[in-house]
Scaffold this motif. Structure first.
Motif, PDB file in Angstrom:
ATOM      1  N   CYS A  54       0.845 -36.437 -25.004  1.00  0.00           N
ATOM      2  CA  CYS A  54       0.008 -35.704 -24.587  1.00  0.00           C
ATOM      3  C   CYS A  54      -1.102 -35.995 -25.497  1.00  0.00           C
ATOM      4  O   CYS A  54      -1.055 -35.327 -26.587  1.00  0.00           O
ATOM      5  CB  CYS A  54      -0.110 -34.909 -23.472  1.00  0.00           C
ATOM      6  SG  CYS A  54       0.722 -35.056 -22.579  1.00  0.00           S
ATOM      7  N   ALA A  55      -2.603 -36.824 -25.164  1.00  0.00           N
ATOM      8  CA  ALA A  55      -3.837 -36.811 -26.094  1.00  0.00           C
ATOM      9  C   ALA A  55      -4.162 -35.319 -26.137  1.00  0.00           C
ATOM     10  O   ALA A  55      -4.318 -34.391 -25.006  1.00  0.00           O
ATOM     11  CB  ALA A  55      -4.794 -37.445 -25.534  1.00  0.00           C
ATOM     12  N   GLY A  56      -4.186 -35.153 -28.090  1.00  0.00           N
ATOM     13  CA  GLY A  56      -4.775 -34.009 -28.148  1.00  0.00           C
ATOM     14  C   GLY A  56      -3.412 -32.721 -28.734  1.00  0.00           C
ATOM     15  O   GLY A  56      -3.895 -31.884 -29.160  1.00  0.00           O
ATOM     16  N   THR A  57      -2.161 -33.243 -28.537  1.00  0.00           N
ATOM     17  CA  THR A  57      -1.597 -32.317 -28.799  1.00  0.00           C
ATOM     18  C   THR A  57      -0.121 -33.174 -29.700  1.00  0.00           C
ATOM     19  O   THR A  57      -0.494 -34.214 -29.354  1.00  0.00           O
ATOM     20  CB  THR A  57      -0.516 -32.327 -27.800  1.00  0.00           C
ATOM     21  OG1 THR A  57      -1.537 -31.860 -26.134  1.00  0.00           O
ATOM     22  CG2 THR A  57       0.767 -31.509 -27.307  1.00  0.00           C
ATOM     23  N   PRO A  58      -0.021 -32.634 -30.811  1.00  0.00           N
ATOM     24  CA  PRO A  58       0.697 -32.446 -31.958  1.00  0.00           C
ATOM     25  C   PRO A  58       2.004 -33.506 -31.078  1.00  0.00           C
ATOM     26  O   PRO A  58       2.763 -32.826 -30.445  1.00  0.00           O
ATOM     27  CB  PRO A  58       0.967 -32.167 -32.814  1.00  0.00           C
ATOM     28  CG  PRO A  58      -0.128 -30.911 -32.029  1.00  0.00           C
ATOM     29  CD  PRO A  58      -0.557 -31.232 -30.969  1.00  0.00           C
ATOM     30  N   ILE A  59       2.611 -35.081 -31.459  1.00  0.00           N
ATOM     31  CA  ILE A  59       3.747 -35.628 -30.852  1.00  0.00           C
ATOM     32  C   ILE A  59       4.736 -35.615 -31.727  1.00  0.00           C
ATOM     33  O   ILE A  59       4.308 -36.022 -33.469  1.00  0.00           O
ATOM     34  CB  ILE A  59       3.049 -36.935 -30.350  1.00  0.00           C
ATOM     35  CG1 ILE A  59       2.261 -36.777 -28.827  1.00  0.00           C
ATOM     36  CG2 ILE A  59       4.877 -37.600 -30.167  1.00  0.00           C
ATOM     37  CD1 ILE A  59       2.277 -38.617 -29.059  1.00  0.00           C
ATOM     38  N   VAL A  60       5.816 -34.563 -32.840  1.00  0.00           N
ATOM     39  CA  VAL A  60       6.812 -34.706 -32.869  1.00  0.00           C
ATOM     40  C   VAL A  60       8.087 -36.326 -32.782  1.00  0.00           C
ATOM     41  O   VAL A  60       8.056 -36.337 -32.246  1.00  0.00           O
ATOM     42  CB  VAL A  60       7.786 -33.572 -33.149  1.00  0.00           C
ATOM     43  CG1 VAL A  60       9.444 -33.088 -33.853  1.00  0.00           C
ATOM     44  CG2 VAL A  60       7.640 -32.239 -33.341  1.00  0.00           C
ATOM     45  N   LEU A  61       8.325 -36.785 -34.552  1.00  0.00           N
ATOM     46  CA  LEU A  61       8.563 -38.172 -34.550  1.00  0.00           C
ATOM     47  C   LEU A  61      10.017 -37.246 -35.222  1.00  0.00           C
ATOM     48  O   LEU A  61      10.279 -36.873 -35.177  1.00  0.00           O
ATOM     49  CB  LEU A  61       7.796 -38.640 -35.684  1.00  0.00           C
ATOM     50  CG  LEU A  61       6.212 -39.190 -35.438  1.00  0.00           C
ATOM     51  CD1 LEU A  61       5.848 -40.240 -36.736  1.00  0.00           C
ATOM     52  CD2 LEU A  61       5.779 -39.911 -34.111  1.00  0.00           C
ATOM     53  N   THR A  62      10.843 -38.766 -34.458  1.00  0.00           N
ATOM     54  CA  THR A  62      12.002 -37.788 -34.730  1.00  0.00           C
ATOM     55  C   THR A  62      12.935 -39.671 -35.489  1.00  0.00           C
ATOM     56  O   THR A  62      12.511 -40.629 -35.804  1.00  0.00           O
ATOM     57  CB  THR A  62      13.006 -37.952 -33.688  1.00  0.00           C
ATOM     58  OG1 THR A  62      13.382 -39.463 -32.881  1.00  0.00           O
ATOM     59  CG2 THR A  62      12.632 -36.817 -32.877  1.00  0.00           C
ATOM     60  N   GLY A  63      13.255 -38.853 -36.484  1.00  0.00           N
ATOM     61  CA  GLY A  63      14.957 -40.370 -37.164  1.00  0.00           C
ATOM     62  C   GLY A  63      16.113 -39.617 -37.830  1.00  0.00           C
ATOM     63  O   GLY A  63      16.290 -38.571 -37.643  1.00  0.00           O
ATOM     64  N   THR A  64      17.073 -40.645 -37.429  1.00  0.00           N
ATOM     65  CA  THR A  64      18.079 -40.736 -38.242  1.00  0.00           C
ATOM     66  C   THR A  64      18.671 -40.932 -39.062  1.00  0.00           C
ATOM     67  O   THR A  64      18.165 -42.859 -39.242  1.00  0.00           O
ATOM     68  CB  THR A  64      19.434 -40.182 -37.511  1.00  0.00           C
ATOM     69  OG1 THR A  64      19.399 -41.519 -36.702  1.00  0.00           O
ATOM     70  CG2 THR A  64      18.903 -39.496 -36.083  1.00  0.00           C
ATOM     71  N   PRO A  65      19.154 -40.530 -40.678  1.00  0.00           N
ATOM     72  CA  PRO A  65      19.009 -39.496 -40.630  1.00  0.00           C
ATOM     73  C   PRO A  65      18.255 -38.065 -40.629  1.00  0.00           C
ATOM     74  O   PRO A  65      17.169 -38.508 -41.214  1.00  0.00           O
ATOM     75  CB  PRO A  65      20.351 -39.767 -42.113  1.00  0.00           C
ATOM     76  CG  PRO A  65      20.744 -40.795 -42.193  1.00  0.00           C
ATOM     77  CD  PRO A  65      19.867 -41.222 -41.781  1.00  0.00           C
ATOM     78  N   ALA A  66      18.477 -36.814 -40.668  1.00  0.00           N
ATOM     79  CA  ALA A  66      18.021 -36.030 -40.697  1.00  0.00           C
ATOM     80  C   ALA A  66      17.352 -36.108 -42.194  1.00  0.00           C
ATOM     81  O   ALA A  66      17.844 -36.180 -42.984  1.00  0.00           O
ATOM     82  CB  ALA A  66      18.079 -34.822 -40.319  1.00  0.00           C
ATOM     83  N   GLY A  67      15.991 -35.767 -42.740  1.00  0.00           N
ATOM     84  CA  GLY A  67      15.444 -35.494 -44.285  1.00  0.00           C
ATOM     85  C   GLY A  67      15.014 -36.774 -44.822  1.00  0.00           C
ATOM     86  O   GLY A  67      14.399 -36.761 -46.155  1.00  0.00           O
ATOM     87  N   GLY A  68      14.871 -37.656 -43.561  1.00  0.00           N
ATOM     88  CA  GLY A  68      14.247 -38.388 -44.526  1.00  0.00           C
ATOM     89  C   GLY A  68      12.534 -39.069 -44.709  1.00  0.00           C
ATOM     90  O   GLY A  68      11.971 -37.698 -44.614  1.00  0.00           O
ATOM     91  N   THR A  69      12.169 -39.730 -44.723  1.00  0.00           N
ATOM     92  CA  THR A  69       9.976 -39.907 -44.754  1.00  0.00           C
ATOM     93  C   THR A  69       9.685 -40.784 -43.615  1.00  0.00           C
ATOM     94  O   THR A  69      10.815 -42.441 -43.259  1.00  0.00           O
ATOM     95  CB  THR A  69       9.843 -40.060 -45.205  1.00  0.00           C
ATOM     96  OG1 THR A  69      10.470 -41.721 -46.145  1.00  0.00           O
ATOM     97  CG2 THR A  69      10.144 -39.097 -46.743  1.00  0.00           C
ATOM     98  N   PHE A  70       8.323 -40.277 -42.662  1.00  0.00           N
ATOM     99  CA  PHE A  70       7.685 -41.281 -42.175  1.00  0.00           C
ATOM    100  C   PHE A  70       7.069 -41.834 -42.582  1.00  0.00           C
ATOM    101  O   PHE A  70       6.282 -41.035 -43.073  1.00  0.00           O
ATOM    102  CB  PHE A  70       7.281 -40.299 -40.510  1.00  0.00           C
ATOM    103  CG  PHE A  70       9.025 -39.246 -40.384  1.00  0.00           C
ATOM    104  CD1 PHE A  70       9.570 -40.381 -39.314  1.00  0.00           C
ATOM    105  CD2 PHE A  70       8.815 -38.530 -40.119  1.00  0.00           C
ATOM    106  CE1 PHE A  70      10.540 -39.381 -38.229  1.00  0.00           C
ATOM    107  CE2 PHE A  70      10.269 -37.872 -39.499  1.00  0.00           C
ATOM    108  CZ  PHE A  70      10.809 -38.410 -38.830  1.00  0.00           C
ATOM    109  N   SER A  71       6.213 -42.779 -41.667  1.00  0.00           N
ATOM    110  CA  SER A  71       5.217 -43.618 -42.126  1.00  0.00           C
ATOM    111  C   SER A  71       4.034 -43.046 -41.197  1.00  0.00           C
ATOM    112  O   SER A  71       2.859 -44.117 -42.029  1.00  0.00           O
ATOM    113  CB  SER A  71       5.288 -45.477 -41.799  1.00  0.00           C
ATOM    114  OG  SER A  71       5.609 -45.518 -40.598  1.00  0.00           O
TER     115      SER A  71
END
Length: 179
Positions: free
Chosen positions: A71-88
């Motif tokens: 929702c707008a105004g609420t932080p959104i958690v990004l997910t990716g596998t494997p764990a421990g990587g970096t997001f753009s």
């Protein structure tokens, strides 16, 4: 080395004949695939002989990014596998709808990046509470839109003059409260 890379094998100087797995007359061999590579050396000032080396090409890690929404105004958690990587994008994410990728480097030093995933930022519902009036001692029905929300006062209301708000949560799980 990692998939997509290469290594140059060098048999050493001082020979007149180099035969790498039946490919003659090259001191060096560029290798891009796993396997055992053998060179037969002869002639020149070096001692003749045969040398072998095992080459391992490590696969790239399988990397994924999951679609995310919030929702707008609420932080959104990004997910990716494997764990421990970096997001753009920053994680958690607090901007407008967009796309992002997840990158990861494994223990062999091999890196890969996921395909793009979508971040959907849902607008908050527009919520209103209506002014209402009634006679002292009677029940007053509170109203607000969209229907199906909750009020911060009992409905129907039977107390003295006051204010109230109407809260509503939509199908995306986004909540808002009226003035």
């Amino acid at each position: 080395f990692c998939q997509g890379g290469s290594v140059v094998l060098n048999a050493g100087a001082g020979y007149t004949s180099y035969v790498w797995n039946t490919l003659p007359n090259t001191q060096t061999k560029n290798v891009t695939t796993s396997g055992t590579y053998t060179v037969t050396l002869s002639g020149g000032t070096g001692c003749p002989g045969i040398a072998s080396i095992v080459v391992t090409v490590n696969p790239l890690p399988t990397v994924t990014a999951g679609n995310a929404s919030g929702c707008a105004g609420t932080p959104i958690v990004l997910t990716g596998t494997p764990a421990g990587g970096t997001f753009s994008k920053a994680n958690p994410y607090t901007g407008p709808s967009t796309t992002y990728t997840h990158s990861y480097t494994d223990n062999n030093g091999c890196s890969n990046t996921s395909a793009s995933a979508t971040i959907t930022v849902n607008a908050l519902p527009v919520v209103t509470a209506d002014n209402v009036s009634g006679c002292a001692g009677s029940s007053i029905a509170l109203t607000g839109t969209p229907a199906g929300g909750t009020f911060n006062q009992a409905n129907p209301y039977t107390g003295p003059s006051t204010t109230y708000t109407h809260s509503y949560t939509d199908n995306n799980g986004c909540s808002n409260t009226s003035a």
